[in-house]
Design a protein around this motif. Structure first.
Motif, PDB file in Angstrom:
ATOM      1  N   ARG A   1      -1.436   5.196  -6.518  1.00 23.48           N
ATOM      2  CA  ARG A   1      -2.642   4.803  -7.230  1.00 23.48           C
ATOM      3  C   ARG A   1      -3.751   5.793  -6.896  1.00 23.48           C
ATOM      4  NH1 ARG A   1      -3.900  -0.548  -3.484  1.00 23.48           N
ATOM      5  NH2 ARG A   1      -4.217   0.589  -1.521  1.00 23.48           N
ATOM      6  N   PRO A   2      -4.817   5.839  -7.705  1.00 21.73           N
ATOM      7  CA  PRO A   2      -5.961   6.702  -7.387  1.00 21.73           C
ATOM      8  C   PRO A   2      -6.679   6.217  -6.134  1.00 21.73           C
ATOM      9  CG  PRO A   2      -5.982   6.056  -9.703  1.00 21.73           C
ATOM     10  CD  PRO A   2      -4.951   5.201  -9.027  1.00 21.73           C
ATOM     11  N   GLU A   3      -7.287   7.141  -5.438  1.00 22.24           N
ATOM     12  CA  GLU A   3      -8.046   6.797  -4.244  1.00 22.24           C
ATOM     13  C   GLU A   3      -9.264   5.955  -4.605  1.00 22.24           C
ATOM     14  OE1 GLU A   3     -10.428   9.036  -0.567  1.00 22.24           O
ATOM     15  OE2 GLU A   3      -9.376  10.183  -2.121  1.00 22.24           O
ATOM     16  N   ARG A   4      -9.561   4.991  -3.768  1.00 25.12           N
ATOM     17  CA  ARG A   4     -10.727   4.137  -3.993  1.00 25.12           C
ATOM     18  C   ARG A   4     -11.995   4.880  -3.593  1.00 25.12           C
ATOM     19  NH1 ARG A   4     -12.152  -1.623  -1.155  1.00 25.12           N
ATOM     20  NH2 ARG A   4     -12.460  -0.229   0.603  1.00 25.12           N
ATOM     21  N   ARG A   5     -12.955   4.952  -4.498  1.00 29.13           N
ATOM     22  CA  ARG A   5     -14.192   5.677  -4.250  1.00 29.13           C
ATOM     23  C   ARG A   5     -15.397   4.797  -4.579  1.00 29.13           C
ATOM     24  NH1 ARG A   5     -12.904  11.158  -3.940  1.00 29.13           N
ATOM     25  NH2 ARG A   5     -10.871  11.725  -4.803  1.00 29.13           N
ATOM     26  N   ASN A   6     -16.508   5.180  -3.996  1.00 32.56           N
ATOM     27  CA  ASN A   6     -17.756   4.501  -4.305  1.00 32.56           C
ATOM     28  C   ASN A   6     -18.241   4.981  -5.669  1.00 32.56           C
ATOM     29  OD1 ASN A   6     -20.177   3.192  -4.313  1.00 32.56           O
ATOM     30  ND2 ASN A   6     -21.012   4.208  -2.502  1.00 32.56           N
TER      31      ASN A   6
ATOM     32  N   ASP B   1       0.383   3.091  -2.772  1.00 31.99           N
ATOM     33  CA  ASP B   1       0.071   1.679  -2.989  1.00 31.99           C
ATOM     34  C   ASP B   1       1.137   0.866  -2.251  1.00 31.99           C
ATOM     35  OD1 ASP B   1      -0.545  -0.834  -3.810  1.00 31.99           O
ATOM     36  OD2 ASP B   1      -0.314  -0.461  -5.958  1.00 31.99           O
ATOM     37  N   LEU B   2       0.859   0.533  -0.999  1.00 31.26           N
ATOM     38  CA  LEU B   2       1.865  -0.117  -0.157  1.00 31.26           C
ATOM     39  C   LEU B   2       2.238  -1.493  -0.697  1.00 31.26           C
ATOM     40  CD1 LEU B   2       3.597  -0.011   2.357  1.00 31.26           C
ATOM     41  CD2 LEU B   2       1.675  -0.923   3.668  1.00 31.26           C
ATOM     42  N   ASP B   3       1.243  -2.305  -1.054  1.00 30.87           N
ATOM     43  CA  ASP B   3       1.537  -3.645  -1.574  1.00 30.87           C
ATOM     44  C   ASP B   3       2.332  -3.562  -2.873  1.00 30.87           C
ATOM     45  OD1 ASP B   3       0.213  -4.766   0.534  1.00 30.87           O
ATOM     46  OD2 ASP B   3      -1.689  -4.975  -0.531  1.00 30.87           O
ATOM     47  N   GLY B   4       1.922  -2.638  -3.754  1.00 35.85           N
ATOM     48  CA  GLY B   4       2.661  -2.476  -5.008  1.00 35.85           C
ATOM     49  C   GLY B   4       4.072  -2.000  -4.793  1.00 35.85           C
ATOM     50  N   THR B   5       4.271  -1.104  -3.823  1.00 30.49           N
ATOM     51  CA  THR B   5       5.612  -0.600  -3.518  1.00 30.49           C
ATOM     52  C   THR B   5       6.516  -1.721  -3.018  1.00 30.49           C
ATOM     53  OG1 THR B   5       4.752   1.604  -3.003  1.00 30.49           O
ATOM     54  CG2 THR B   5       6.901   1.023  -2.091  1.00 30.49           C
ATOM     55  N   ILE B   6       5.986  -2.555  -2.120  1.00 28.97           N
ATOM     56  CA  ILE B   6       6.786  -3.663  -1.576  1.00 28.97           C
ATOM     57  C   ILE B   6       7.145  -4.654  -2.682  1.00 28.97           C
ATOM     58  CG2 ILE B   6       6.711  -5.645  -0.015  1.00 28.97           C
ATOM     59  CD1 ILE B   6       4.935  -3.969   1.837  1.00 28.97           C
ATOM     60  N   ARG B   7       6.168  -4.983  -3.508  1.00 27.37           N
ATOM     61  CA  ARG B   7       6.396  -5.936  -4.589  1.00 27.37           C
ATOM     62  C   ARG B   7       7.414  -5.409  -5.603  1.00 27.37           C
ATOM     63  NH1 ARG B   7       1.652  -6.754  -5.433  1.00 27.37           N
ATOM     64  NH2 ARG B   7       1.262  -5.165  -7.030  1.00 27.37           N
ATOM     65  N   SER B   8       7.256  -4.136  -6.006  1.00 28.49           N
ATOM     66  CA  SER B   8       8.175  -3.551  -6.988  1.00 28.49           C
ATOM     67  C   SER B   8       9.577  -3.381  -6.416  1.00 28.49           C
ATOM     68  CB  SER B   8       7.621  -2.205  -7.466  1.00 28.49           C
ATOM     69  OG  SER B   8       8.450  -1.633  -8.438  1.00 28.49           O
ATOM     70  N   THR B   9       9.668  -3.017  -5.141  1.00 27.03           N
ATOM     71  CA  THR B   9      10.982  -2.865  -4.504  1.00 27.03           C
ATOM     72  C   THR B   9      11.709  -4.197  -4.440  1.00 27.03           C
ATOM     73  OG1 THR B   9      10.193  -0.989  -3.191  1.00 27.03           O
ATOM     74  CG2 THR B   9      12.142  -2.147  -2.385  1.00 27.03           C
ATOM     75  N   ALA B  10      10.962  -5.264  -4.100  1.00 34.39           N
ATOM     76  CA  ALA B  10      11.582  -6.595  -4.033  1.00 34.39           C
ATOM     77  C   ALA B  10      12.038  -7.070  -5.408  1.00 34.39           C
ATOM     78  CB  ALA B  10      10.591  -7.592  -3.428  1.00 34.39           C
ATOM     79  N   GLU B  11      11.295  -6.711  -6.450  1.00 35.92           N
ATOM     80  CA  GLU B  11      11.652  -7.145  -7.796  1.00 35.92           C
ATOM     81  C   GLU B  11      12.879  -6.418  -8.346  1.00 35.92           C
ATOM     82  OE1 GLU B  11       8.145  -6.516 -10.052  1.00 35.92           O
ATOM     83  OE2 GLU B  11       7.126  -8.333  -9.327  1.00 35.92           O
ATOM     84  N   HIS B  12      13.004  -5.109  -8.043  1.00 31.72           N
ATOM     85  CA  HIS B  12      14.065  -4.308  -8.655  1.00 31.72           C
ATOM     86  C   HIS B  12      15.283  -4.107  -7.762  1.00 31.72           C
ATOM     87  CE1 HIS B  12      10.379  -2.939 -10.921  1.00 31.72           C
ATOM     88  NE2 HIS B  12      11.190  -3.267 -11.924  1.00 31.72           N
TER      89      HIS B  12
END
Length: 394
Positions: free
Chosen positions: A227-232, A208-219
């Motif tokens: 995260r789980p893979e997005r599926r149909n 989860d690239l966006d989540g990683t960037i956001r969490s890294t900036a916060e901490h």
């Protein structure tokens, strides 16, 4: 300079975005095409057209934007490039044999070739076969068909053979592309992409690239998130009619089945013959000894499944409307009863018919099945499948 082209595409209802237009400009800047008008056309079409249905619209927009592009002669291109004459002569000597050079010099270039053709058409009074002068066939004359000349004018031949003609002097007829053709696997996948509902489930194995960037900036330290893979998440249940009148449609059924298997993670399928009765099966080689009760399938798969029947609906009306009407066994209940139960269990349903729609009116059973499905029967064409998938998506 290509903004008018972009405007013409939008004017002719070609769904092209600014991003695709910029990708087209990048391709030109990268030198993918230079002075080849045909290559320029195919580059533009490849980048700017996302659906085969829009190719005809693209052609009209292209013609409106670049009318006269194909009339630019090699001499004009060379004049614009201002290439040295001796360099061109050396290049010709490198790629042409001495015999080819002499034959070209004998006529004196393109303008002399056209003038010679005009004169010979005036002089010639009858059909000519073979030879090296008159307009005819199977010879070495620069004019005609089904012969050979390194720099000639092709007349009266439906297709190129050696790729040597400098001009094709024939009236050729072309058909517009439309959305009524039968589907191939790729087209089916394009249509089925509209039947999507994305969800994330299963093991968390995707970064989860966006989540990683956001969490890294916060901490203040590297905090990797997964995260789980997005599926149909759409679940599809398919019933295929096999045997008898469906045999000519095997190829397109295989393409449809292959595309569905690739597109949907949750896909279940069963076979039936002509109409739905009390038993269906998964293996046609064991359809008598390994049948699954239809009632069990109705109980197993909930109303959230999308139900698709695929068949030509071509049979005796008795097979649909009467008990005992089936042609291979005695059915206790009419096929119509089982079809109505299927429609009630799976409200999102569809019937795909590989028979061309223009022939439906000539078969009574097709009309009966279409009536049972309340006109949710579509032909197996790009337009038909797109219409049906849209109905399923509601």
């Amino acid at each position: 300079m290509f903004l008018p082209f972009f405007e013409q595409l939008r004017k002719h209802a070609v769904p092209v975005s600014l991003r695709e237009h910029l990708a087209f400009l990048e391709g030109l800047q990268a030198g993918l095409v230079t002075w080849d008008s045909e290559a320029f056309y195919y580059l533009a079409r490849t980048i700017l057209v996302k659906d085969e249905r829009h190719i005809d619209r693209f052609d009209r927009a292209f013609a409106a934007s670049f009318a006269g592009l194909d009339t630019i002669t090699p001499e004009q291109v060379l004049e614009a490039l201002d290439l040295p004459g001796d360099w061109l002569e050396k290049l010709a000597e490198k790629h042409l044999s001495p015999e080819e050079m002499e034959q070209i010099k004998a006529l004196g270039g393109f303008e002399k070739l056209m003038e010679t053709l005009r004169q010979r058409l005036e002089e010639q009074k009858e059909r000519h076969q073979g030879g090296n002068k008159w307009v005819g066939t199977a010879g070495t004359s620069p004019f005609g068909a089904y012969g050979y000349n390194p720099e000639g004018v092709r007349i009266g031949q439906k297709e190129g053979r050696h790729g040597r003609a400098v001009k094709v002097w024939d009236k050729r007829e072309f058909k517009n592309l439309d959305d009524q053709v039968e589907l191939g696997t790729r087209n089916i996948k394009v249509a089925m992409k509209r039947l999507r509902r994305w969800a994330r489930d299963g093991a968390q194995d995707e970064l989860d690239l966006d989540g990683t960037i956001r969490s890294t900036a916060e901490h203040g330290w590297l905090d990797v998130k997964v995260r789980p893979e997005r599926r149909n998440a759409v679940k599809v249940l398919m019933f295929f009619d096999v045997g008898g009148s469906m045999d000519p449609h095997i190829k397109v059924l295989e393409e449809l089945f292959s595309a569905a298997r690739a597109e949907f993670k949750h896909l279940e399928y069963f076979y039936f013959h002509n109409c739905l009765y009390e038993g269906i099966w998964r293996d046609n080689r064991r359809r008598w000894e390994a049948q699954t009760p239809t009632a069990e399938v109705l109980r197993t798969y909930g109303p959230d499944w999308k139900c698709i029947f695929v068949g030509d609906a071509t049979m005796s009306p008795y097979e649909i409307l009467h008990p005992g009407g089936a042609n291979e066994h005695w059915n206790q209940e009419a096929g119509e009863v089982w079809l109505q139960r299927a429609r009630a269990q799976w409200p999102s349903h569809l019937w795909i018919n590989p028979t061309p729609e223009r022939f439906w009116g000539g078969t009574q059973s097709i009309g009966i099945v279409n009536s049972i499905f309340e006109n949710r029967m579509v032909p197996m064409t790009l337009e038909g499948l797109s219409r049906g998938i849209k109905e399923l998506s509601r």
